[in-house]
Design an enzyme around this catalytic site. Sequence first.
Site, PDB file in Angstrom:
ATOM      1  N   LYS A 131       1.886 -18.389  23.680  1.00  0.00           N
ATOM      2  CA  LYS A 131       0.504 -18.874  23.579  1.00  0.00           C
ATOM      3  C   LYS A 131      -0.273 -18.623  24.871  1.00  0.00           C
ATOM      4  O   LYS A 131      -1.487 -18.625  24.882  1.00  0.00           O
ATOM      5  CB  LYS A 131       0.551 -20.384  23.283  1.00  0.00           C
ATOM      6  N   GLU A 137       6.702 -27.057  26.315  1.00  0.00           N
ATOM      7  CA  GLU A 137       6.156 -27.682  27.514  1.00  0.00           C
ATOM      8  C   GLU A 137       7.377 -28.139  28.304  1.00  0.00           C
ATOM      9  O   GLU A 137       8.276 -28.779  27.745  1.00  0.00           O
ATOM     10  CB  GLU A 137       5.267 -28.882  27.140  1.00  0.00           C
ATOM     11  N   THR A 191       4.120 -29.451  20.961  1.00  0.00           N
ATOM     12  CA  THR A 191       4.765 -28.136  21.138  1.00  0.00           C
ATOM     13  C   THR A 191       6.272 -28.215  20.895  1.00  0.00           C
ATOM     14  O   THR A 191       6.840 -27.401  20.150  1.00  0.00           O
ATOM     15  CB  THR A 191       4.499 -27.610  22.568  1.00  0.00           C
ATOM     16  N   THR A 209      17.877 -28.115  27.094  1.00  0.00           N
ATOM     17  CA  THR A 209      18.135 -28.548  28.474  1.00  0.00           C
ATOM     18  C   THR A 209      19.256 -29.583  28.542  1.00  0.00           C
ATOM     19  O   THR A 209      19.515 -30.293  27.558  1.00  0.00           O
ATOM     20  CB  THR A 209      16.834 -29.165  29.046  1.00  0.00           C
ATOM     21  N   ASP A 210      19.888 -29.701  29.706  1.00  0.00           N
ATOM     22  CA  ASP A 210      20.902 -30.754  29.893  1.00  0.00           C
ATOM     23  C   ASP A 210      20.254 -32.131  30.011  1.00  0.00           C
ATOM     24  O   ASP A 210      20.939 -33.149  29.953  1.00  0.00           O
ATOM     25  CB  ASP A 210      21.778 -30.470  31.123  1.00  0.00           C
ATOM     26  N   GLU A 211      18.902 -32.161  30.171  1.00  0.00           N
ATOM     27  CA  GLU A 211      18.239 -33.466  30.338  1.00  0.00           C
ATOM     28  C   GLU A 211      18.330 -34.323  29.076  1.00  0.00           C
ATOM     29  O   GLU A 211      18.122 -35.530  29.133  1.00  0.00           O
ATOM     30  CB  GLU A 211      16.774 -33.271  30.763  1.00  0.00           C
ATOM     31  N   TYR A 213       9.565 -35.644  28.170  1.00  0.00           N
ATOM     32  CA  TYR A 213      10.010 -34.240  28.052  1.00  0.00           C
ATOM     33  C   TYR A 213      11.398 -34.168  27.403  1.00  0.00           C
ATOM     34  O   TYR A 213      11.597 -33.483  26.392  1.00  0.00           O
ATOM     35  CB  TYR A 213      10.047 -33.571  29.434  1.00  0.00           C
ATOM     36  N   LYS A 269      12.630 -32.657  23.750  1.00  0.00           N
ATOM     37  CA  LYS A 269      13.627 -31.578  23.600  1.00  0.00           C
ATOM     38  C   LYS A 269      14.804 -32.075  22.754  1.00  0.00           C
ATOM     39  O   LYS A 269      15.335 -31.339  21.918  1.00  0.00           O
ATOM     40  CB  LYS A 269      14.130 -31.102  24.975  1.00  0.00           C
ATOM     41  N   ASP A 307       9.253 -42.724  44.006  1.00  0.00           N
ATOM     42  CA  ASP A 307      10.075 -42.027  43.016  1.00  0.00           C
ATOM     43  C   ASP A 307       9.351 -41.893  41.678  1.00  0.00           C
ATOM     44  O   ASP A 307       8.484 -42.711  41.340  1.00  0.00           O
ATOM     45  CB  ASP A 307      11.398 -42.788  42.824  1.00  0.00           C
ATOM     46  N   HIS A 311      13.402 -41.750  36.681  1.00  0.00           N
ATOM     47  CA  HIS A 311      14.051 -40.556  37.262  1.00  0.00           C
ATOM     48  C   HIS A 311      15.570 -40.635  37.113  1.00  0.00           C
ATOM     49  O   HIS A 311      16.204 -41.565  37.621  1.00  0.00           O
ATOM     50  CB  HIS A 311      13.688 -40.480  38.750  1.00  0.00           C
TER      51      HIS A 311
HETATM   52  N1  NAD Z   1      13.258 -24.569  33.726  1.00  0.00           N
HETATM   53  C1  NAD Z   1      14.455 -25.117  33.600  1.00  0.00           C
HETATM   54  O1  NAD Z   1      15.098 -25.455  34.602  1.00  0.00           O
HETATM   55  C2  NAD Z   1      15.081 -25.275  32.233  1.00  0.00           C
HETATM   56  C3  NAD Z   1      16.410 -25.672  32.146  1.00  0.00           C
HETATM   57  C4  NAD Z   1      17.012 -25.781  30.884  1.00  0.00           C
HETATM   58  C5  NAD Z   1      16.282 -25.491  29.751  1.00  0.00           C
HETATM   59  N2  NAD Z   1      14.983 -25.124  29.853  1.00  0.00           N
HETATM   60  C6  NAD Z   1      14.264 -24.793  28.599  1.00  0.00           C
HETATM   61  O2  NAD Z   1      14.033 -23.393  28.624  1.00  0.00           O
HETATM   62  C7  NAD Z   1      12.800 -23.099  27.985  1.00  0.00           C
HETATM   63  C8  NAD Z   1      11.911 -22.295  28.908  1.00  0.00           C
HETATM   64  O3  NAD Z   1      11.683 -23.042  30.096  1.00  0.00           O
HETATM   65  P1  NAD Z   1      10.760 -22.482  31.267  1.00  0.00           P
HETATM   66  O4  NAD Z   1      11.145 -23.189  32.512  1.00  0.00           O
HETATM   67  O5  NAD Z   1      10.760 -21.000  31.233  1.00  0.00           O
HETATM   68  O6  NAD Z   1       9.336 -23.025  30.785  1.00  0.00           O
HETATM   69  P2  NAD Z   1       7.888 -22.554  31.227  1.00  0.00           P
HETATM   70  O7  NAD Z   1       7.049 -23.775  31.192  1.00  0.00           O
HETATM   71  O8  NAD Z   1       7.927 -21.737  32.478  1.00  0.00           O
HETATM   72  O9  NAD Z   1       7.440 -21.549  30.052  1.00  0.00           O
HETATM   73  C9  NAD Z   1       7.133 -21.986  28.759  1.00  0.00           C
HETATM   74  C10 NAD Z   1       6.454 -20.856  28.032  1.00  0.00           C
HETATM   75  O10 NAD Z   1       6.178 -21.296  26.691  1.00  0.00           O
HETATM   76  C11 NAD Z   1       4.842 -20.939  26.369  1.00  0.00           C
HETATM   77  N3  NAD Z   1       4.327 -21.914  25.407  1.00  0.00           N
HETATM   78  C12 NAD Z   1       4.064 -23.224  25.616  1.00  0.00           C
HETATM   79  N4  NAD Z   1       3.565 -23.785  24.511  1.00  0.00           N
HETATM   80  C13 NAD Z   1       3.535 -22.817  23.551  1.00  0.00           C
HETATM   81  C14 NAD Z   1       3.127 -22.778  22.198  1.00  0.00           C
HETATM   82  N5  NAD Z   1       2.640 -23.869  21.585  1.00  0.00           N
HETATM   83  N6  NAD Z   1       3.241 -21.616  21.513  1.00  0.00           N
HETATM   84  C15 NAD Z   1       3.731 -20.502  22.126  1.00  0.00           C
HETATM   85  N7  NAD Z   1       4.101 -20.475  23.419  1.00  0.00           N
HETATM   86  C16 NAD Z   1       4.007 -21.620  24.125  1.00  0.00           C
HETATM   87  C17 NAD Z   1       4.090 -20.982  27.694  1.00  0.00           C
HETATM   88  O11 NAD Z   1       2.888 -20.204  27.645  1.00  0.00           O
HETATM   89  C18 NAD Z   1       5.123 -20.425  28.654  1.00  0.00           C
HETATM   90  O12 NAD Z   1       5.045 -19.021  28.730  1.00  0.00           O
HETATM   91  C19 NAD Z   1      12.189 -24.429  27.573  1.00  0.00           C
HETATM   92  O13 NAD Z   1      12.486 -24.640  26.199  1.00  0.00           O
HETATM   93  C20 NAD Z   1      12.895 -25.446  28.443  1.00  0.00           C
HETATM   94  O14 NAD Z   1      12.982 -26.689  27.802  1.00  0.00           O
HETATM   95  C21 NAD Z   1      14.358 -25.013  31.074  1.00  0.00           C
END
Ligand code: NAD
Length: 359
Positions: free
Chosen positions: A33, A83, A99, A133-135, A159, A163, A292, A296
Amino acid sequence: MKLLVTGGAGFIGSAVVRYIIEHTNDSVINLDKLTYAGNLESLKSIEKNERYKFVQADICDRTSLDLIFAEHQPDLVMHLAAESHVDRSIDGPAEFIETNIIGTYTMLEAARQYWNQLASSRKDAFRFHHISTDEVYGDLEGTDDLFTEMTSYEPSSPYSASKASSDHLVRAWLRTYGFPTVVTNCSNNYGPFHFPEKLIPLMILNALDGKPLPVYGNGMQIRDWLYVEDHATALYTVATKGKIGETYNIGGHNEKANIDVVKTICSLLDELVPSKPEGVVQYQDLITYVTDRPGHDVRYAIDASKIERELGWTPAETFESGIRKTVEWYLNNKQWWSRVLDGSYSFERLGTSSKSETK
Ligand SMILES: NC(=O)c1ccc[n+]([C@@H]2O[C@H](COP(=O)([O-])OP(=O)(O)OC[C@H]3O[C@@H](n4cnc5c(N)ncnc54)[C@H](O)[C@@H]3O)[C@@H](O)[C@H]2O)c1
């Protein structure tokens, strides 16, 4: 193979897309998006490749999703769009519900309808890989405990609760409809192209600018850090070789307290950028403890033995090698992050319309 990757303009999604284009013969449709977190400048190295295509669309928009499945006919879905920032989920949970929960539900339904009408050989090979995520597991109290794939869900933030909900939907679609899904739960990622609101890039860029380095509470929150390019190889391994119906935890075997992460960044900057901003003797002097974050979690740590045992994946980077690469990347890629900081990276954003554009 043709892979539909959602969220491919984000931090992890862009690493996955770059990995697939640079290291395999597969094609990628990047469905994103382009929220504030989506940045097509993270994909410059592969954007002209003929096996790569970008489609701007919202995962909550069923009409657009149906058109995209019909036009591109993917063999596999890797669903990363979400998100992802905990602080934002505390300030405004609505978009996370929309989302992460409604969007995942809409993706599942569009993908299931598409899968239902595939010819049997393609139908048997199809799979929907949900990236989580592990969260979702919540807080680990003991210092020796690890999250396994059997750990029960106890999310703490809007968040992680959103998830967790999406993970439950994915498993329900497997159980109820026989829809072929696989789920991964990963620890904290870090590395190149990370949006500067997250801990590691925020600390690097604030330190370079001589600004305070805000550390939540006493800084003793422990996270298991994984270099993003290792996550990308793990995700591709699971998407292509993982067993349908299974969950795989992904982690870096790198448990670090937040304060130690910040101090490591400061030491690397002392070494790599000895000419400091005015008034700064050591970068560590900029560390400032702040109130904090509510709710958290104190400790997350992953048992990643299943993915190693069953699929042969292990991370290539240690925390020490990965954090050095990351700091060096930010020092060498000022153009990328300065355009994020001043907002000039942003492209035309999708509103609430059902428009879907291919760029
Ligand atoms: N960052 C971390 O440390 C981490 C760890 C474990 C899992 N994750 C998971 O991995 C995935 C990616 O994480 P990230 O850090 O790259 O996130 P990010 O926030 O950097 O990227 C999210 C992407 O999704 C797109 N997006 C958001 N809403 C949308 C919608 N409605 N339709 C289409 N696209 C949309 C955004 O434009 C963005 O490009 C997520 O599902 C997150 O929960 C992240």
